[in-house]
Design a protein around this motif. Structure first.
Motif: not given
Length: 76
Positions: A36-54
């Protein structure tokens, strides 16, 4: 096939920059099924990538970085 959380975070970061292999991504997805810890990290990482792309952020080219480094060395 089990990987550590440290390796999982490294693969997650690599996949953000499209540097992870298919096999690494597969191992990461298996790891995320039970960690669950890595899943949360991965989710936050994906959100960051998405925000940077936008935001349309751009990176400096290698030549620009080298020029900045030379300029800094001259000033020091």
């Amino acid at each position: 096939m089990k990987i550590s959380c440290e390796e999982a975070s490294s693969i997650c970061d690599k996949s953000q920059y499209k540097e992870a292999s298919f096999w690494d991504i597969f191992k990461l997805r298996i790891h995320l099924l039970y960690c669950k810890a890595c899943k949360a990290y991965s989710k936050k990482n994906s959100e960051l990538t998405s925000m940077c792309d936008r935001a349309g952020l751009n990176m400096l080219s290698k030549d620009d970085k080298d020029q900045m480094k030379r300029d800094l060395e001259k000033k020091l």
